[in-house]
Design an enzyme around this catalytic site. Structure first.
Site, PDB file in Angstrom:
ATOM      1  N   ARG A  90      16.564  48.007  23.913  1.00 30.41           N
ATOM      2  CA  ARG A  90      15.904  48.576  22.730  1.00 30.41           C
ATOM      3  C   ARG A  90      16.854  49.577  22.088  1.00 30.41           C
ATOM      4  O   ARG A  90      17.536  50.310  22.801  1.00 30.41           O
ATOM      5  CB  ARG A  90      14.611  49.269  23.183  1.00 30.41           C
ATOM      6  CG  ARG A  90      13.654  49.653  22.090  1.00 30.41           C
ATOM      7  CD  ARG A  90      12.358  50.218  22.685  1.00 30.41           C
ATOM      8  NE  ARG A  90      11.624  49.196  23.443  1.00 30.41           N
ATOM      9  CZ  ARG A  90      10.726  48.390  22.881  1.00 30.41           C
ATOM     10  NH1 ARG A  90      10.469  48.476  21.595  1.00 30.41           N
ATOM     11  NH2 ARG A  90      10.096  47.485  23.607  1.00 30.41           N
ATOM     12  N   ASN A 106      26.114  53.891  27.683  1.00 31.31           N
ATOM     13  CA  ASN A 106      25.588  52.527  27.671  1.00 31.31           C
ATOM     14  C   ASN A 106      26.661  51.591  28.189  1.00 31.31           C
ATOM     15  O   ASN A 106      27.858  51.865  28.066  1.00 31.31           O
ATOM     16  CB  ASN A 106      25.190  52.109  26.248  1.00 31.31           C
ATOM     17  CG  ASN A 106      24.603  50.703  26.203  1.00 31.31           C
ATOM     18  OD1 ASN A 106      23.712  50.361  26.975  1.00 31.31           O
ATOM     19  ND2 ASN A 106      25.130  49.869  25.312  1.00 31.31           N
ATOM     20  N   HIS A 108      27.939  47.633  27.788  1.00 29.45           N
ATOM     21  CA  HIS A 108      27.796  46.454  26.943  1.00 29.45           C
ATOM     22  C   HIS A 108      28.699  45.362  27.516  1.00 29.45           C
ATOM     23  O   HIS A 108      29.865  45.632  27.842  1.00 29.45           O
ATOM     24  CB  HIS A 108      28.198  46.795  25.502  1.00 29.45           C
ATOM     25  CG  HIS A 108      28.112  45.651  24.561  1.00 29.45           C
ATOM     26  ND1 HIS A 108      26.915  45.175  24.068  1.00 29.45           N
ATOM     27  CD2 HIS A 108      29.078  44.855  24.042  1.00 29.45           C
ATOM     28  CE1 HIS A 108      27.156  44.136  23.278  1.00 29.45           C
ATOM     29  NE2 HIS A 108      28.463  43.922  23.240  1.00 29.45           N
ATOM     30  N   THR A 140      26.218  56.240  20.141  1.00 35.18           N
ATOM     31  CA  THR A 140      26.120  56.936  18.848  1.00 35.18           C
ATOM     32  C   THR A 140      25.040  56.206  18.044  1.00 35.18           C
ATOM     33  O   THR A 140      24.431  55.258  18.516  1.00 35.18           O
ATOM     34  CB  THR A 140      27.476  56.863  18.100  1.00 35.18           C
ATOM     35  OG1 THR A 140      27.868  55.487  18.035  1.00 35.18           O
ATOM     36  CG2 THR A 140      28.543  57.658  18.841  1.00 35.18           C
ATOM     37  N   THR A 171      30.316  41.529  37.762  1.00 29.81           N
ATOM     38  CA  THR A 171      30.995  42.134  38.927  1.00 29.81           C
ATOM     39  C   THR A 171      31.837  43.330  38.488  1.00 29.81           C
ATOM     40  O   THR A 171      31.910  44.327  39.188  1.00 29.81           O
ATOM     41  CB  THR A 171      31.906  41.107  39.648  1.00 29.81           C
ATOM     42  OG1 THR A 171      32.955  40.705  38.768  1.00 29.81           O
ATOM     43  CG2 THR A 171      31.139  39.891  40.109  1.00 29.81           C
TER      44      THR A 171
HETATM   45  C1  GRF Z   1      24.278  43.147  31.691  1.00 27.10           C
HETATM   46  O1  GRF Z   1      25.180  42.182  31.233  1.00 27.10           O
HETATM   47  C2  GRF Z   1      24.479  44.405  30.888  1.00 27.10           C
HETATM   48  O2  GRF Z   1      25.813  44.562  30.446  1.00 27.10           O
HETATM   49  C3  GRF Z   1      23.583  44.180  29.724  1.00 27.10           C
HETATM   50  O3  GRF Z   1      22.415  43.612  30.288  1.00 27.10           O
HETATM   51  C4  GRF Z   1      22.830  42.746  31.360  1.00 27.10           C
HETATM   52  C5  GRF Z   1      21.896  42.887  32.535  1.00 27.10           C
HETATM   53  O4  GRF Z   1      22.029  44.179  33.022  1.00 27.10           O
HETATM   54  N1  GRF Z   1      23.305  45.420  29.042  1.00 27.10           N
HETATM   55  P1  GRF Z   1      21.207  44.676  34.341  1.00 27.10           P
HETATM   56  O5  GRF Z   1      21.423  43.643  35.422  1.00 27.10           O
HETATM   57  O6  GRF Z   1      19.754  44.768  33.935  1.00 27.10           O
HETATM   58  O7  GRF Z   1      21.834  45.992  34.666  1.00 27.10           O
END
Ligand code: GRF
Length: 202
Positions: A90, A106, A108, A140, A171
């Protein structure tokens, strides 16, 4: 440093942070996990580690602002030093970002500024990339555009699907996020003038 992690799903990155933070020498502790999805897998994983969890369902609130106000009220009560968005799907408002300026991280799943937004792995494959990876960045106002703290790359293999590439990127996500959190919690990297600035001897 006190950290609140935000999840929407499985929470594997939150788990990686929690495991790193379990080391008494780690400069941060996960004091709570917030989710915007009921039944998010990460909630059970956090509870299994004894970490407090809170769920804020958008449908329980009349507006995005009310939803966010409830989250911020709960956040402020915990006095976190840092917020780690970890698979949180979100967007947070400019007001929220400003309130915790320079203190929201965050992760990404792409080498930003390439492939902001969704479906990053399929887009990398479709673009013929030979490397992919992840970016941990300060949050940001704009989506996926804050200054990077840590990045990690993995090869894109000829027979990769979005799924096989996602697994390979995860990983390195699980190593990158704890490293980034350590650097920020130790004060070795901070956001200054919209840039991630190394302060001490890295
Ligand atoms: C991951 O690829 C993360 O980079 C993206 O959401 C995916 C699942 O993340 N934001 P998680 O297993 O819920 O931490």
């Amino acid at each position: 440093k006190r950290v609140v992690a935000f999840i929407s799903g499985g929470g594997s990155n939150m788990l990686a942070l929690a495991k790193a933070a379990a080391d008494p020498d780690f400069p941060a502790e996960i004091v709570a996990v917030f989710s915007d999805k009921a039944g998010a897998g990460g909630l059970a994983r956090a509870e299994a580690l004894g970490i407090a969890t809170r769920t804020f369902l958008r449908k329980d609130f009349t507006s995005k602002d009310a939803h966010e106000a409830a989250i911020i009220e709960a956040l402020d009560a915990l006095s976190p030093d840092l917020i780690c968005l970890a698979g949180y799907m979100r967007l947070i408002s400019g007001a929220f970002v400003s309130r915790y300026e320079g203190r929201i991280l965050n992760i990404h799943p792409s080498l930003l500024p390439l492939f902001p937004g969704l479906n990053t792995h399929q887009r990398a494959i479709d673009a013929g990339m030979r490397i992919a990876g992840c970016t941990v960045h300060f949050v940001t106002e704009g989506m996926d555009e804050g200054p990077a703290i840590v990045q990690a790359a993995v090869p894109v293999l000829p027979d990769d699907t979005a799924g096989t590439l996602a697994a390979r990127v995860l990983t390195v996500e699980h190593r990158s996020y704890p490293l980034a959190l350590r650097l920020v919690a130790e004060g070795k990297v901070r956001m200054e003038g919209g840039k991630a600035v190394a302060t001490g001897d890295l």
